[in-house]
Design a protein around this motif. Structure first.
Motif, PDB file in Angstrom:
ATOM      1  N   VAL A 246       0.851  -1.188   0.000  1.00 20.67           N
ATOM      2  CA  VAL A 246       0.000   0.000   0.000  1.00 20.67           C
ATOM      3  C   VAL A 246       0.889   1.241   0.000  1.00 20.67           C
ATOM      4  N   PRO A 247       0.344   2.416  -0.328  1.00 21.05           N
ATOM      5  CA  PRO A 247       1.152   3.645  -0.327  1.00 21.05           C
ATOM      6  C   PRO A 247       1.775   3.920   1.040  1.00 21.05           C
ATOM      7  N   ASP A 248       2.983   4.456   1.033  1.00 19.80           N
ATOM      8  CA  ASP A 248       3.687   4.750   2.283  1.00 19.80           C
ATOM      9  C   ASP A 248       2.902   5.705   3.171  1.00 19.80           C
ATOM     10  N   VAL A 249       2.158   6.611   2.563  1.00 15.02           N
ATOM     11  CA  VAL A 249       1.398   7.581   3.355  1.00 15.02           C
ATOM     12  C   VAL A 249       0.360   6.869   4.221  1.00 15.02           C
ATOM     13  N   LEU A 250      -0.185   5.756   3.743  1.00 12.91           N
ATOM     14  CA  LEU A 250      -1.158   5.002   4.537  1.00 12.91           C
ATOM     15  C   LEU A 250      -0.456   4.261   5.668  1.00 12.91           C
ATOM     16  N   VAL A 251       0.731   3.731   5.402  1.00 14.89           N
ATOM     17  CA  VAL A 251       1.493   3.046   6.453  1.00 14.89           C
ATOM     18  C   VAL A 251       1.790   4.013   7.590  1.00 14.89           C
ATOM     19  N   ARG A 252       2.174   5.255   7.232  1.00 14.97           N
ATOM     20  CA  ARG A 252       2.457   6.251   8.268  1.00 14.97           C
ATOM     21  C   ARG A 252       1.205   6.595   9.068  1.00 14.97           C
ATOM     22  N   ALA A 253       0.066   6.574   8.421  1.00 11.39           N
ATOM     23  CA  ALA A 253      -1.188   6.913   9.107  1.00 11.39           C
ATOM     24  C   ALA A 253      -1.659   5.800  10.024  1.00 11.39           C
ATOM     25  N   ARG A 254      -1.312   4.556   9.696  1.00  9.00           N
ATOM     26  CA  ARG A 254      -1.771   3.413  10.476  1.00  9.00           C
ATOM     27  C   ARG A 254      -0.788   3.133  11.611  1.00  9.00           C
ATOM     28  N   THR A 255      -0.746   4.024  12.597  1.00  3.80           N
ATOM     29  CA  THR A 255       0.107   3.839  13.766  1.00  3.80           C
ATOM     30  C   THR A 255      -0.519   2.818  14.706  1.00  3.80           C
ATOM     31  N   GLY A 256       0.277   2.317  15.651  1.00  2.18           N
ATOM     32  CA  GLY A 256      -0.270   1.384  16.630  1.00  2.18           C
ATOM     33  C   GLY A 256      -1.436   1.985  17.389  1.00  2.18           C
ATOM     34  N   GLU A 257      -1.303   3.265  17.747  1.00  2.00           N
ATOM     35  CA  GLU A 257      -2.371   3.932  18.482  1.00  2.00           C
ATOM     36  C   GLU A 257      -3.642   4.048  17.655  1.00  2.00           C
ATOM     37  N   SER A 258      -3.503   4.228  16.343  1.00  2.00           N
ATOM     38  CA  SER A 258      -4.686   4.407  15.495  1.00  2.00           C
ATOM     39  C   SER A 258      -5.569   3.163  15.498  1.00  2.00           C
ATOM     40  N   PHE A 259      -4.968   1.989  15.615  1.00  2.00           N
ATOM     41  CA  PHE A 259      -5.780   0.771  15.636  1.00  2.00           C
ATOM     42  C   PHE A 259      -6.603   0.677  16.921  1.00  2.00           C
TER      43      PHE A 259
END
Length: 374
Positions: A246-259
């Motif tokens: 997936v795009p790197d920008v999505l990886v950065r957005a999906r932090t541990g806290e976000s889950f």
């Protein structure tokens, strides 16, 4: 460590050493402190003993008024893992390990402190076993040893600045793993209201699991207490299937806290699979879409995923829809094979709108579909 050393000097000052308070020594250099203690080793021993006493007293205060065996165990373990929040406890611990390898006196102090924490954890585990809250064949002391190993393994990457292991992620992993370690027995609660067709369902035998034993899966709507386990399973599973796809920008957005945040927000859409009192996986269903299907790594290959997917299909049909669909990234070959074995068909490429706190990111995906009713 400097701050802790100053605190020791201040503490001794109160006993008549000539240093009246922390402010009197807050600007003292390391060389001056070493002169005060006699040597670097003496300073480290004093700092370690001070920090060890302070930590044990602090967790004792946190335990006051906490009565449940599971809640008390989480308080102790979370405090030890969460101590990386500052520069004192865990940095002193890391330094003490290094020096203890060649300093017999400090080694005794470190081992004695480990013994104290091990005995506290063992006492909490033993209380849970006697109360019927924990169902484990391991002795309480062995459980305490394993818990300490888990705590050290989670906390060290945090204190070293591992970008993939934040404090919240460490705590979520800790709580999930502790539940498995002591075989926590869930307290009986009434089913929560949810979407159409979401009700507690009896255990389903799904074949051989770990050690060749049959595995029984119970399905029910998610509860607030499930959020940490769902968040950890989601975070680990998402990274397994999406990193590099997936795009790197999505990886950065999906932090541990976000889950953790998303798991809490999406409880009404979530059904969990429970094995032996432990959350083994979950699905999220909205309308015709099966949004998420994830299984804890410990239960992969046991048949839990098939039970969850079948339940998701049933929920879509119960909602009045004849066809279900889901999105999967092209590079997630394992997931695609699983869906195809389960009767799903690749309906072609499309861009999926992945929502996050800052808006949405378009992700190239494959749409999989299956007729579930009619």
């Amino acid at each position: 460590m400097l701050a802790a050393a100053c605190a020791v000097v201040a503490e001794r000052g109160a006993e008549g050493t000539g240093f009246s308070d922390v402010t009197a020594v807050s600007g003292v250099g390391v060389s001056t402190l070493q002169y005060y203690f006699g040597s670097r080793e003496d300073m480290l021993r004093a700092v370690f003993r001070y920090a060890a006493r302070a930590d044990f007293a602090a967790v004792g205060e946190q335990l006051a008024g906490v009565h449940g065996a599971w809640e008390r165990l989480v308080v102790v373990a979370s405090y030890l893992t969460g101590a990386v929040d500052g520069d004192t406890s865990w940095r002193v611990w890391a330094e003490s390990w290094r020096w203890a390898l060649r300093d017999a006196e400090l080694r005794t102090d470190v081992l004695n402190d480990y013994l104290r924490w091990r005995e506290l954890l063992a006492a909490e585990i033993d209380a849970g076993i006697r109360a019927g809250v924990f169902r484990t064949d391991a002795t309480a002391i062995d459980g305490a040893r394993q818990a300490l190993a888990l705590i050290d393994g989670l906390a060290l990457p945090v204190v070293l600045g591992d970008p993939s292991m934040g404090r919240e992620t460490a705590r979520e992993l800790l709580v999930d793993a502790l539940g498995r370690l002591v075989s926590r027995v869930e307290a009986g609660t009434r089913p929560e209201a949810g979407s159409a067709g979401r009700v507690d369902r009896p255990a389903v035998p799904v074949g051989a699991g770990a050690e060749g034993r049959p595995v029984g899966v119970a399905l029910r709507p998610a509860r607030r207490a499930d959020v940490p386990a769902v968040a950890v399973i989601w975070a680990v599973g998402w990274r397994d299937g999406h990193l590099g796809n997936v795009p790197d920008v999505l990886v950065r957005a999906r932090t541990g806290e976000s889950f953790g945040v998303r798991a809490g927000e999406r409880m009404a859409d979530t059904t969990v699979a429970v094995v032996g009192g432990v959350v083994a996986g979950f699905v999220m269903v909205v309308g015709e879409e099966i949004e998420q299907v994830y299984v804890d790594t410990s239960f992969r290959g046991s048949g839990v995923a098939g039970v969850l997917l079948a339940e998701a299909e049933r929920l879509v049909a119960a909602g009045g829809h004849a066809n279900a669909w889901l999105a999967v990234v092209p590079g997630n070959s394992r997931a695609r094979r699983f869906y195809e074995r389960s009767g799903w068909a690749d309906a072609g490429a499309f861009d999926y709108e992945a929502r996050h706190e800052g808006g949405a990111i378009l992700v190239p995906c494959r749409r999989y579909t299956k007729q579930v009713a009619g």
